[in-house]
Design a protein around this motif. Structure first.
Motif, PDB file in Angstrom:
ATOM      1  N   SER A 122       0.843  -1.194   0.000  1.00  0.00           N
ATOM      2  CA  SER A 122       0.000   0.000   0.000  1.00  0.00           C
ATOM      3  C   SER A 122       0.877   1.241   0.000  1.00  0.00           C
ATOM      4  O   SER A 122       1.956   1.241   0.594  1.00  0.00           O
ATOM      5  CB  SER A 122      -0.926   0.010   1.218  1.00  0.00           C
ATOM      6  OG  SER A 122      -1.859  -1.038   1.161  1.00  0.00           O
ATOM      7  N   THR A 163       0.278   5.271   0.796  1.00  0.00           N
ATOM      8  CA  THR A 163      -0.624   6.331   1.244  1.00  0.00           C
ATOM      9  C   THR A 163      -0.014   7.669   0.905  1.00  0.00           C
ATOM     10  O   THR A 163       1.158   7.920   1.212  1.00  0.00           O
ATOM     11  CB  THR A 163      -0.879   6.216   2.743  1.00  0.00           C
ATOM     12  OG1 THR A 163      -1.450   4.931   3.017  1.00  0.00           O
ATOM     13  CG2 THR A 163      -1.857   7.289   3.203  1.00  0.00           C
ATOM     14  N   THR A 181      -4.887   6.210  -1.328  1.00  0.00           N
ATOM     15  CA  THR A 181      -3.990   5.062  -1.300  1.00  0.00           C
ATOM     16  C   THR A 181      -4.019   4.341  -2.636  1.00  0.00           C
ATOM     17  O   THR A 181      -5.076   4.223  -3.268  1.00  0.00           O
ATOM     18  CB  THR A 181      -4.425   4.095  -0.178  1.00  0.00           C
ATOM     19  OG1 THR A 181      -4.298   4.768   1.077  1.00  0.00           O
ATOM     20  CG2 THR A 181      -3.559   2.851  -0.153  1.00  0.00           C
ATOM     21  N   ASN A 233      -2.794   0.582  -4.063  1.00  0.00           N
ATOM     22  CA  ASN A 233      -2.356  -0.732  -3.623  1.00  0.00           C
ATOM     23  C   ASN A 233      -1.758  -1.530  -4.774  1.00  0.00           C
ATOM     24  O   ASN A 233      -2.103  -1.321  -5.943  1.00  0.00           O
ATOM     25  CB  ASN A 233      -3.536  -1.498  -3.034  1.00  0.00           C
ATOM     26  CG  ASN A 233      -4.177  -0.781  -1.880  1.00  0.00           C
ATOM     27  OD1 ASN A 233      -3.506  -0.420  -0.916  1.00  0.00           O
ATOM     28  ND2 ASN A 233      -5.487  -0.557  -1.960  1.00  0.00           N
TER      29      ASN A 233
END
Length: 125
Positions: A21, A23, A77, A79
């Motif tokens: 991930s 952010t 975010t 991923n």
């Protein structure tokens, strides 16, 4: 200030899975193209996958069918789901955005564009 923070790396055996991930903060995430890069033991920077602001995805041939990039705009975010991992996937994985040029055969230039700190992925055979 633009900030990117990766998480989710680790050590797995070949055939295993990991979910990375990234952010983001400090910029308009919804309007930005995002990419996942990796730098392996050979110190060559490789674009693994990217997603444009309008949702168009791209994958390196080496990861097609195994990696999936997906944004979560509500959480700022992006991923990277990785399955069927191989030892050659071992690398430091970075997310990045902004304007920069990837020079083939060279290390990732963390001084141009915006990069996270990287997260290590190690796949053992």
């Amino acid at each position: 200030e633009v900030q990117l923070a990766e998480s989710g790396g680790g050590s797995v055996q070949a055939g295993g899975s990991l979910r990375l991930s990234c952010t983001a903060s400090g910029f308009t995430f919804d309007d930005s193209d995002m990419g996942w890069y990796r730098q392996g033991p050979g110190n060559e920077c490789e674009l693994v996958s990217s997603i444009s602001s309008d949702g168009i995805t791209w994958y390196a041939d080496s990861v097609k069918g195994r990696f999936t990039i997906s944004p979560d705009n509500a959480k700022n975010t992006v991923n990277l789901q990785m399955v069927s991992l191989k030892p050659e996937d071992t690398a430091v994985y970075y997310c990045a955005t902004g304007n920069f040029v990837l020079v083939v055969g060279r290390p990732c230039d963390l001084t141009t564009g915006y990069w996270g700190q990287g997260t290590q992925v190690t796949v053992s055979s």
